[in-house]
Design a protein around this motif. Structure first.
Motif: not given
Length: 142
Positions: A17-18, A21, A78-79, A81, A90, A93
């Motif tokens: 996930y990280k 981003e 970037q975001k 989810v 997101a 985004e």
């Protein structure tokens, strides 16, 4: 290289996930930040072309390869989810892509290194023009 174990606080999916981003156009500041955060700490060493090499075990006959950049049109963060079993951008985004190519490949290789899987892993530097053209579909590279 000694077998390494995950930090007990580190969830592999949280790591993915990280990693997602990061918007990483070839040669961008964000691509270099990604390398410094996720690749160098694994003991990766650059070769003459700035590809990042990690050998796990001796006499490995298996080679894995992934690359450092993504097809984002601009760098930065970037975001994203998690929705059930899916990871996506997101809702608000403005990024042009998730960037799973090749953050997922780097993540898989990172997990293999941390697990001590015997192999040679190469994370290619896609900052040269040939790779940039291929990644941005400006030229066909065979």
């Amino acid at each position: 290289m000694k077998k390494r174990h995950h930090n007990s606080n580190e969830n592999p999916i949280s790591t993915l996930y990280k990693m997602l981003e990061y918007k990483r156009p070839a040669g961008s500041k964000t691509m270099h930040e990604f390398i410094n955060r996720w690749i160098k700490p694994l003991g990766a060493k650059p070769d003459k072309a700035n590809n990042w090499i990690v050998r796990v075990g001796k006499n490995s006959r298996v080679l894995w390869s992934s690359h450092t950049d993504s097809v984002h049109s601009s760098g930065g963060m970037q975001k994203i989810v998690i929705n059930g079993d899916k990871i996506k951008l997101a809702k608000n985004e403005t990024s042009n892509c998730l960037g799973a190519d090749c953050a997922t490949g780097v993540w898989i290789m990172r997990e293999m290194i941390l697990a001590g899987t015997t192999s040679k892993l190469i994370i290619t530097n896609t900052s040269n023009q040939t790779y940039r053209d291929w990644e941005t579909d400006r030229k066909s590279v065979v």
